[in-house]
Structures are given as C-alpha cells and as structure tokens.
Design a protein around this motif. Sequence first.
Motif, PDB file in Angstrom:
ATOM      1  N   ASN A 113       0.844  -1.192   0.000  1.00  0.00           N
ATOM      2  CA  ASN A 113       0.000   0.000   0.000  1.00  0.00           C
ATOM      3  C   ASN A 113       0.881   1.244   0.000  1.00  0.00           C
ATOM      4  O   ASN A 113       1.815   1.355   0.799  1.00  0.00           O
ATOM      5  CB  ASN A 113      -0.914   0.001   1.216  1.00  0.00           C
ATOM      6  CG  ASN A 113      -1.892  -1.159   1.219  1.00  0.00           C
ATOM      7  OD1 ASN A 113      -2.292  -1.627   0.151  1.00  0.00           O
ATOM      8  ND2 ASN A 113      -2.281  -1.624   2.391  1.00  0.00           N
ATOM      9  N   PHE A 114       0.590   2.181  -0.913  1.00  0.00           N
ATOM     10  CA  PHE A 114       1.472   3.338  -1.044  1.00  0.00           C
ATOM     11  C   PHE A 114       0.785   4.694  -0.886  1.00  0.00           C
ATOM     12  O   PHE A 114       1.455   5.730  -0.797  1.00  0.00           O
ATOM     13  CB  PHE A 114       2.193   3.310  -2.401  1.00  0.00           C
ATOM     14  CG  PHE A 114       1.294   3.463  -3.598  1.00  0.00           C
ATOM     15  CD1 PHE A 114       1.047   4.711  -4.156  1.00  0.00           C
ATOM     16  CD2 PHE A 114       0.698   2.348  -4.187  1.00  0.00           C
ATOM     17  CE1 PHE A 114       0.227   4.849  -5.265  1.00  0.00           C
ATOM     18  CE2 PHE A 114      -0.119   2.481  -5.306  1.00  0.00           C
ATOM     19  CZ  PHE A 114      -0.358   3.742  -5.849  1.00  0.00           C
ATOM     20  N   ALA A 115      -0.557   4.736  -0.838  1.00  0.00           N
ATOM     21  CA  ALA A 115      -1.249   6.021  -0.716  1.00  0.00           C
ATOM     22  C   ALA A 115      -2.702   5.801  -0.338  1.00  0.00           C
ATOM     23  O   ALA A 115      -3.225   4.687  -0.424  1.00  0.00           O
ATOM     24  CB  ALA A 115      -1.170   6.803  -2.033  1.00  0.00           C
ATOM     25  N   THR A 220      -7.625   2.983  -0.341  1.00  0.00           N
ATOM     26  CA  THR A 220      -6.204   2.665  -0.178  1.00  0.00           C
ATOM     27  C   THR A 220      -5.658   2.159  -1.504  1.00  0.00           C
ATOM     28  O   THR A 220      -6.272   1.315  -2.165  1.00  0.00           O
ATOM     29  CB  THR A 220      -6.012   1.590   0.903  1.00  0.00           C
ATOM     30  OG1 THR A 220      -6.487   2.109   2.156  1.00  0.00           O
ATOM     31  CG2 THR A 220      -4.541   1.211   1.033  1.00  0.00           C
ATOM     32  N   VAL A 242       8.306   3.710  -5.484  1.00  0.00           N
ATOM     33  CA  VAL A 242       7.029   4.326  -5.099  1.00  0.00           C
ATOM     34  C   VAL A 242       6.805   4.208  -3.591  1.00  0.00           C
ATOM     35  O   VAL A 242       6.315   5.143  -2.949  1.00  0.00           O
ATOM     36  CB  VAL A 242       5.860   3.662  -5.866  1.00  0.00           C
ATOM     37  CG1 VAL A 242       4.508   4.130  -5.323  1.00  0.00           C
ATOM     38  CG2 VAL A 242       5.960   3.985  -7.354  1.00  0.00           C
ATOM     39  N   LEU A 243       7.191   3.068  -3.023  1.00  0.00           N
ATOM     40  CA  LEU A 243       7.012   2.852  -1.586  1.00  0.00           C
ATOM     41  C   LEU A 243       8.045   3.583  -0.749  1.00  0.00           C
ATOM     42  O   LEU A 243       7.844   3.790   0.456  1.00  0.00           O
ATOM     43  CB  LEU A 243       7.086   1.351  -1.279  1.00  0.00           C
ATOM     44  CG  LEU A 243       5.967   0.476  -1.857  1.00  0.00           C
ATOM     45  CD1 LEU A 243       6.302  -0.999  -1.668  1.00  0.00           C
ATOM     46  CD2 LEU A 243       4.632   0.811  -1.216  1.00  0.00           C
ATOM     47  N   SER A 245      11.008   6.730   0.235  1.00  0.00           N
ATOM     48  CA  SER A 245      10.875   8.114   0.696  1.00  0.00           C
ATOM     49  C   SER A 245      10.627   9.103  -0.439  1.00  0.00           C
ATOM     50  O   SER A 245       9.799  10.017  -0.314  1.00  0.00           O
ATOM     51  CB  SER A 245      12.124   8.521   1.482  1.00  0.00           C
ATOM     52  OG  SER A 245      13.297   8.383   0.675  1.00  0.00           O
ATOM     53  N   GLN A 248       7.071   8.602  -1.781  1.00  0.00           N
ATOM     54  CA  GLN A 248       6.086   9.076  -0.819  1.00  0.00           C
ATOM     55  C   GLN A 248       6.032  10.603  -0.752  1.00  0.00           C
ATOM     56  O   GLN A 248       4.961  11.199  -0.604  1.00  0.00           O
ATOM     57  CB  GLN A 248       6.397   8.497   0.563  1.00  0.00           C
ATOM     58  CG  GLN A 248       6.154   6.998   0.669  1.00  0.00           C
ATOM     59  CD  GLN A 248       4.703   6.628   0.456  1.00  0.00           C
ATOM     60  OE1 GLN A 248       3.849   6.969   1.264  1.00  0.00           O
ATOM     61  NE2 GLN A 248       4.421   5.940  -0.640  1.00  0.00           N
ATOM     62  N   LEU A 251       4.048  11.800  -3.821  1.00  0.00           N
ATOM     63  CA  LEU A 251       2.625  11.534  -3.663  1.00  0.00           C
ATOM     64  C   LEU A 251       1.981  12.508  -2.672  1.00  0.00           C
ATOM     65  O   LEU A 251       0.860  12.997  -2.901  1.00  0.00           O
ATOM     66  CB  LEU A 251       2.414  10.087  -3.210  1.00  0.00           C
ATOM     67  CG  LEU A 251       2.694   9.029  -4.278  1.00  0.00           C
ATOM     68  CD1 LEU A 251       2.965   7.678  -3.652  1.00  0.00           C
ATOM     69  CD2 LEU A 251       1.524   8.947  -5.255  1.00  0.00           C
ATOM     70  N   ALA A 252       2.696  12.809  -1.600  1.00  0.00           N
ATOM     71  CA  ALA A 252       2.178  13.774  -0.615  1.00  0.00           C
ATOM     72  C   ALA A 252       2.024  15.155  -1.257  1.00  0.00           C
ATOM     73  O   ALA A 252       1.039  15.865  -1.016  1.00  0.00           O
ATOM     74  CB  ALA A 252       3.101  13.845   0.590  1.00  0.00           C
ATOM     75  N   LYS A 258      -1.230   9.342   3.483  1.00  0.00           N
ATOM     76  CA  LYS A 258      -0.330   8.224   3.763  1.00  0.00           C
ATOM     77  C   LYS A 258      -1.116   6.914   3.767  1.00  0.00           C
ATOM     78  O   LYS A 258      -2.289   6.883   4.107  1.00  0.00           O
ATOM     79  CB  LYS A 258       0.333   8.424   5.135  1.00  0.00           C
ATOM     80  CG  LYS A 258       1.310   9.599   5.170  1.00  0.00           C
ATOM     81  CD  LYS A 258       1.974   9.703   6.524  1.00  0.00           C
ATOM     82  CE  LYS A 258       2.983  10.852   6.557  1.00  0.00           C
ATOM     83  NZ  LYS A 258       3.664  10.954   7.875  1.00  0.00           N
ATOM     84  N   PRO A 259      -0.453   5.821   3.364  1.00  0.00           N
ATOM     85  CA  PRO A 259      -1.147   4.523   3.336  1.00  0.00           C
ATOM     86  C   PRO A 259      -1.444   4.019   4.759  1.00  0.00           C
ATOM     87  O   PRO A 259      -0.838   4.457   5.712  1.00  0.00           O
ATOM     88  CB  PRO A 259      -0.146   3.606   2.628  1.00  0.00           C
ATOM     89  CG  PRO A 259       1.175   4.253   2.842  1.00  0.00           C
ATOM     90  CD  PRO A 259       0.913   5.733   2.869  1.00  0.00           C
TER      91      PRO A 259
END
Length: 259
Positions: A113-115, A220, A242-243, A245, A248, A251-252, A258-259
């Motif tokens: 899960n990434f987001a 999710t 993707v998972l 830093s 993330q 994506l932020a 956050k996932p």
Amino acid sequence: MKRAAAAALAALGLVLAACAPAGQGGTGDGGAASQRKTLTVFAAASLKGAFTDLAGKFEAANPGTDVTLSFAGSADLVTQISQGAPADVFASADTRNMDKLKGEGLADGEPGNFATNTLTVVVPPGNPAGITGFKDLAKAGVKVVACARQVPCGAAATAIEQETGTTLSPVSEESSVTDVLGKVTSGEADAGLVYVTDAKTAGDKAEEIPFPEAANAVNTYPIAAVKGARNKPAADAFVEFVLGSEGQAALAAAGFGKP
C-alpha cells in the motif's frame, strides 16, 4: 597500380563500415540504444499527475530504463492485464481490484500500500447549482456525474450513499475519475464526485466542496509487479521507488494521504 588498389580497398572498407549493423563495427550510437529497457506501468487514472512525475524521477535514477505509463480506471486495467496486456507493474486505486488481480494469479508477490485518497465534490466556477454538501447532490434538477460502481471512486460514492441514506441519480456514470472531472470542467454537469487529488489538479476550472462524510470511505492504493513482467528487475525497483521516501514525498505533494 598499387596506389589505385589501396585506394579501392580503403573505399570498400568505408562502405562496409557504414553498412554494418549498429554495435557491430558501425560508428553510430545504436549499440547504446539497443541496451535500453522499457518498463510498462498500468496505473489508476487518478495517479496520472503523480506517476508522470515519479516516472521522470525513476528514469533519472535508472539510466537506460524508459517508463511507459498507461492510465485508466482500475477495473479496466485489471481486465486488460487479464487479457494479456503487457504490463510490468499495476497500481490500483483500491484493494478490491488488486485482490482481483491476485485472485487470477497475476500479481507477483504481496502488493504494498502506497497512498490513500478520499472523495470530494467539484462544481463549475461560481457553483451555479448552490451545492453545499453531499446530500445536495440528490436534489431534484441537479445534474450529477459520478464514477461507475465497479470503479474505485464509484464504490466509495456508493459507500457514502449507504452511510448517509442518500440516493444519487447520476446523469452519467464514467469509467474513470478523470472523465468525471472533465464533465464538470466542460460545463456538462452541475457537480461531480472526484478524489481530492483530482480537484487539486483542476485549478480554476472547478471549485471544490469538501464534505465530512468522505472520511468514512477512504480508498487505499496498492502496487505490485505483474506476474510474467518482461522487465522484472525494473518492475521490482519501481515498486520499491514508489514505496520509498522519494515516492512518498511526490505523492504527498500531489495531495495523496499516507497509506
């Protein structure tokens, strides 16, 4: 005579060198080009902005790898992969469609899960229908556009309908959240249900009307390499990217939770 023969041989050598395949005596850069690898990523439509940015960052960190992105509704992407589409990585906007891919034996390893993302209402500039919250979408005469129920954003909308006791009657049900946004920004609808990240990308083409009930239907996003990926090392590396830093952070910045 000797000079003429030498000149002829030299000319023949140049011709042969020019005709030689790249990487086999030629002087072009085809040898380097032949070493390039392509990574094909299938991703939910709501990830278009974030993953376009991430693909550029990944290519910069992995010289020789070209990332090809294909965006659509998660359900459509699973169908395409099931039918043999050449995907190396799949990023879904919900766990249900990833579970479907796993159930068909097409996910390589355990998805990560990434987001997360939540729904919001978008309206044309000026909010001509006077929408103030989710329940207003059910008012008579309000032209609402939503995702089809099998699409993650549509499933989330259905959950909110059930939670609030509200029944919507969309004038159009779309296969992806970007299509819903397009209907609103083009003036074809009074309101649409999209993710907060899509509302952010709309800029001044739409206004956002947040509603608290959205917190009860959080989506999710999982990601996984696809079984039989043509470029397995790059697929695994992209998933980790993707998972990680840097992924993330990107994506932020795009508005994902956050996932």
